[in-house]
Design an enzyme around this catalytic site. Structure first.
Site, short mmCIF file in Angstrom:
data_model
loop_
_atom_site.label_atom_id
_atom_site.label_comp_id
_atom_site.label_asym_id
_atom_site.label_seq_id
_atom_site.Cartn_x
_atom_site.Cartn_y
_atom_site.Cartn_z
N GLN A 136 31.59 8.12 32.18
CA GLN A 136 32.06 8.07 33.56
C GLN A 136 31.00 8.43 34.60
O GLN A 136 31.18 8.11 35.77
CB GLN A 136 33.28 8.99 33.73
CG GLN A 136 34.48 8.48 32.96
CD GLN A 136 35.65 9.44 33.06
OE1 GLN A 136 35.75 10.36 32.28
NE2 GLN A 136 36.51 9.23 34.02
N ARG A 157 31.41 21.41 32.35
CA ARG A 157 31.81 20.71 31.14
C ARG A 157 31.40 19.24 31.23
O ARG A 157 31.79 18.55 32.16
CB ARG A 157 33.33 20.84 30.96
CG ARG A 157 33.90 20.05 29.82
CD ARG A 157 35.41 20.31 29.67
NE ARG A 157 36.02 19.33 28.81
CZ ARG A 157 36.89 18.38 29.22
NH1 ARG A 157 37.28 18.32 30.47
NH2 ARG A 157 37.37 17.53 28.37
N HIS A 193 34.52 12.24 23.93
CA HIS A 193 35.31 11.90 25.11
C HIS A 193 35.44 10.37 25.17
O HIS A 193 34.94 9.72 26.09
CB HIS A 193 34.65 12.47 26.37
CG HIS A 193 35.57 12.60 27.55
ND1 HIS A 193 35.75 13.77 28.24
CD2 HIS A 193 36.36 11.69 28.15
CE1 HIS A 193 36.62 13.57 29.23
NE2 HIS A 193 37.00 12.31 29.21
N ASN A 210 38.53 15.18 23.72
CA ASN A 210 39.20 15.20 25.02
C ASN A 210 40.43 14.29 25.01
O ASN A 210 40.33 13.11 24.67
CB ASN A 210 38.25 14.71 26.12
CG ASN A 210 38.95 14.69 27.47
OD1 ASN A 210 39.19 15.72 28.08
ND2 ASN A 210 39.33 13.50 27.91
N GLU A 211 41.56 14.82 25.41
CA GLU A 211 42.79 14.05 25.59
C GLU A 211 43.07 13.06 24.46
O GLU A 211 43.11 11.84 24.70
CB GLU A 211 42.76 13.32 26.94
CG GLU A 211 42.78 14.25 28.13
CD GLU A 211 42.75 13.51 29.47
OE1 GLU A 211 42.83 12.27 29.49
OE2 GLU A 211 42.68 14.18 30.50
N ASN A 215 44.58 19.66 30.49
CA ASN A 215 44.25 18.81 31.63
C ASN A 215 45.55 18.44 32.33
O ASN A 215 46.40 17.78 31.73
CB ASN A 215 43.55 17.52 31.17
CG ASN A 215 42.21 17.80 30.48
OD1 ASN A 215 41.73 18.93 30.46
ND2 ASN A 215 41.61 16.77 29.94
N TYR A 233 47.53 16.73 35.67
CA TYR A 233 47.41 15.88 36.86
C TYR A 233 48.71 15.67 37.61
O TYR A 233 48.73 15.65 38.83
CB TYR A 233 46.78 14.53 36.51
CG TYR A 233 45.30 14.65 36.24
CD1 TYR A 233 44.39 14.71 37.29
CD2 TYR A 233 44.81 14.75 34.94
CE1 TYR A 233 43.02 14.84 37.05
CE2 TYR A 233 43.44 14.89 34.69
CZ TYR A 233 42.56 14.93 35.76
OH TYR A 233 41.22 15.08 35.53
N GLU A 261 40.83 20.41 33.15
CA GLU A 261 40.81 19.43 34.24
C GLU A 261 41.99 19.63 35.16
O GLU A 261 43.12 19.81 34.70
CB GLU A 261 40.86 17.98 33.72
CG GLU A 261 39.64 17.54 32.96
CD GLU A 261 39.71 16.10 32.46
OE1 GLU A 261 40.46 15.29 33.06
OE2 GLU A 261 39.02 15.79 31.48
N TRP A 290 38.19 18.28 38.19
CA TRP A 290 37.66 16.93 38.01
C TRP A 290 37.59 16.33 39.40
O TRP A 290 38.64 16.02 39.95
CB TRP A 290 38.57 16.09 37.11
CG TRP A 290 37.92 14.80 36.78
CD1 TRP A 290 37.85 13.69 37.58
CD2 TRP A 290 37.23 14.48 35.57
NE1 TRP A 290 37.15 12.71 36.96
CE2 TRP A 290 36.76 13.16 35.72
CE3 TRP A 290 36.94 15.17 34.39
CZ2 TRP A 290 36.03 12.52 34.71
CZ3 TRP A 290 36.21 14.52 33.40
CH2 TRP A 290 35.77 13.21 33.57
N GLU A 332 36.45 5.79 36.94
CA GLU A 332 37.74 6.29 36.43
C GLU A 332 38.39 5.32 35.45
O GLU A 332 39.50 4.80 35.68
CB GLU A 332 38.68 6.63 37.59
CG GLU A 332 38.35 7.96 38.25
CD GLU A 332 38.47 9.16 37.30
OE1 GLU A 332 39.28 9.10 36.35
OE2 GLU A 332 37.74 10.14 37.50
N TRP A 333 37.68 5.04 34.35
CA TRP A 333 38.22 4.22 33.27
C TRP A 333 38.81 2.91 33.78
O TRP A 333 38.15 2.24 34.57
CB TRP A 333 39.23 5.03 32.43
CG TRP A 333 38.67 6.33 31.93
CD1 TRP A 333 39.09 7.59 32.26
CD2 TRP A 333 37.56 6.53 31.02
NE1 TRP A 333 38.35 8.54 31.60
CE2 TRP A 333 37.41 7.93 30.84
CE3 TRP A 333 36.70 5.68 30.33
CZ2 TRP A 333 36.42 8.48 30.00
CZ3 TRP A 333 35.72 6.22 29.50
CH2 TRP A 333 35.59 7.59 29.35
#
Ligand SMILES: *[C@@H]1O[C@H](CO)[C@@H](O)[C@H](O)[C@H]1NC(C)=O
Ligand SMILES: *[C@@H]1O[C@H](CO)[C@@H](O)[C@H](O)[C@H]1NC(C)=O
Length: 530
Positions: A46, A103, A150, A195-196, A336, A338, A425, A473, A480-481
């Site tokens: 990213q 991180r 990640h 990650n996630e 994380n 959101y 995050e 973040w 962003e993906w």
């Protein structure tokens, strides 16, 4: 002897106000206990760019991003925020923000361009880059916090055996992880294995929105896949890979290197749409499917009961030995957070008022399909026409609900035995739809959101949650993906025009800098703004 009545009169309404979530504002660093760590998170694909430089191999994200239609507005990580070339400048940005920990993730294919040592040598230039970054951080008083995986599986391994669909990934991943411990562990004391895993599994293999873009072919745009099975196979292999890396770290490196190791879980919050048993149970099923699928094995050694019941033979099983080994395989849990949404039992989701709530804002998961697979549950962001929170920065389904972080921390504390937690995050999105630059730079909603999150985190800590740090973040906008460069979450704006790539502080950067470097003596921990 009781409390003097003045104290009760003062404290009780304050407490109630806080509980009701009325505007609560954590002022600055001094509100938190000494040693609490603040920082920022990013991931390699990213932000780094330099995708075809210095011997880096390709990952599934290079492949996926190049397929037209996969990324909102087009775009890919070839240049991203160009951190690979600008890391020294960025370390100064991080330092100015008062960062304690940073991180970042290590690009697997930059270290092993062929995916593993079987396929050729380590790439010395890749290793050098991470050594340079780590040393630059340490020289500036910032502690590196490293994510090993990640989402960027080397393409070679995807081609050879299907990446995380195969158990063969466990050997290759743990070889990469061990390389990182050996090479960087003398200076890196905080590790995240994965990650996630849930988003990697559901978006990569369930709805096909992320690399490698697999899903059931009828109905989706995917070339191949099986949305009913692959997400669970991948989740299982991610957990086993995590477990192996922790075992290696604990048996060979931890004692000498004195670090800690954990995992970062995507952990949005869900509230029942009503207090009916049907909706409350549906909400628990969703939490089990989204968070418990990972956290239950880590804490209790097995998948949640509801998940096993609903997924049955599509869910892989842990052997007795694996179950024993995965249990407790972490020093901390990364969360994380959101957004949040309401959950209703899907047998009730066709009632007229409920239906109109779903139709007008279907919730966070899949705006086009509010049903969450394998849970008999439907999500929505509103109840009786009233939204759970405002949408963030022009993204309709992204509901701002800072109180969710407290509810999440309460749940993790109560249900999972108060594990040490890093919030790895938290962030606030702004959609870039060509609005004037000034509108993006004056991000007062982002400031308010972060303040509220700090406050709710503090409240959860006062009620016993063991939170060690909080990472945002992020310090800059980035790729962003599947939302490409149109979703901006940074405290600094990145000017992508003609690869200018300058970082311009938003109002949130200026606020955060002050909050992290309070000039005055400790202030009252919490201010209430009526
Ligand atoms: C409820 O959800 C299940 C899967 O979780 C699905 O198979 C079923 O069709 C849904 N029912 C309704 C009425 O939407
Ligand atoms: C962004 O970069 C372009 C191209 O270099 C430049 O024309 C523009 O002025 C830059 N914008 C800002 C706000 O710096």
């Amino acid at each position: 002897m009781g409390w003097p009545s003045e104290v009760v009169n003062l404290v009780l309404p304050l407490f109630l106000l806080l509980e009701l979530g009325t505007h609560c504002v954590a002022v600055d660093r001094s509100s938190f206990p000494p040693g609490f760590e603040f920082g920022f998170s990013t991931s390699a694909y990213q932000v780094e760019g330099a995708a075809h430089e210095d011997g880096r191999g390709l990952s599934i994200w290079d492949t996926f991003s190049c397929i037209p239609g996969n990324i909102l507005g087009g775009g890919n990580g070839d240049v991203a925020a160009d951190v690979y070339h600008r890391y020294k400048e960025d370390v100064q940005v991080l330092k100015s923000l008062g960062t304690d920990v940073y991180r970042f993730s290590i690009s697997w294919a930059r270290i092993f361009p062929g995916g593993s040592a079987r396929h050729g040598k380590v790439n010395p230039k890749g290793v050098q880059y991470y050594n340079n970054l780590i040393n630059e951080l340490l020289q500036n008083g910032i502690e590196p916090f490293v994510t090993i995986f990640h989402w960027d599986v080397p393409q070679v391994l995807e081609n050879e055996y299907g990446g995380f669909r195969s158990k063969r990934i466990i050997d290759d991943y743990s070889e990469f992880a061990e390389f990182c411990f050996k090479e960087f562990g003398d200076r890196v004391r905080k590790w995240v294995t994965v990650n996630e895993p849930s988003i990697f599994a559901t978006h990569g293999y369930g709805n096909g929105k992320n690399a490698p873009g697999r899903c059931t072919t009828n109905g989706g745009n995917c070339a191949a896949g099986d949305s009913s099975r692959e997400p669970y196979i991948v989740a299982h292999n991610l957990l086993l890979a995590h477990m192996r890396a922790v075992k290696i770290y604990r048996s060979k490196y931890q004692q000498k290197q004195k670090g800690v190791i954990g995992i970062s879980l995507y952990a949005d919050w869900y509230l029942p749409y009503s207090s009916s048993k049907l909706d409350v149970d549906a909400t628990q099923r969703v939490l089990d499917n989204k968070l418990g699928l990972y956290l239950d094995p880590l804490v209790f050694g097995d998948y949640p009961y509801s998940v096993k019941q609903l997924i049955r033979d599509r869910l892989p099983v842990f052997s007795e030995e694996e179950s024993k080994e995965i249990r407790g395989s972490f020093d901390f849990i990364g969360l994380n957070y959101y957004m949040s949404s309401y959950v209703m039992d899907n047998s009730t989701s066709s009632d007229p008022t409920r239906k109109s709530d779903i139709a007008s804002n279907p919730g966070q998961d899949a705006p086009e399909n509010p049903d969450i697979p394998d849970t008999f549950a439907t999500t929505t962001s509103q109840k009786d026409g009233i939204a759970l929170g405002p949408s963030e920065g022009g993204v309709e389904y992204w509901i701002s609900y800072p109180r969710g972080i407290k509810l999440l921390l309460d749940n993790v504390k109560t249900k999972y035995g108060t594990p040490p937690v890093y919030i790895t995050e938290i962030g606030y999105v702004t959609l870039d739809n060509g609005q004037p630059l000034q509108d993006i730079l004056e991000d007062t909603e982002r400031i308010q959101y972060i303040k509220n999150c700090l406050c709710y985190t503090l409240q959860a800590m006062r009620e016993g949650a063991d939170v060690r740090g909080l990472l945002l973040w992020s310090y800059i906008d980035n790729f962003e993906w599947n939302n490409g460069y149109s979703f901006r979450l940074g405290l600094h704006y990145v000017n992508y025009t003609n690869n200018d790539l300058r970082r311009i502080p938003k109002a949130s950067a200026i606020w955060f800098q002050q909050a992290m470097n309070p000039r005055e003596a400790p202030t009252a921990a919490i201010l209430l703004v009526p």
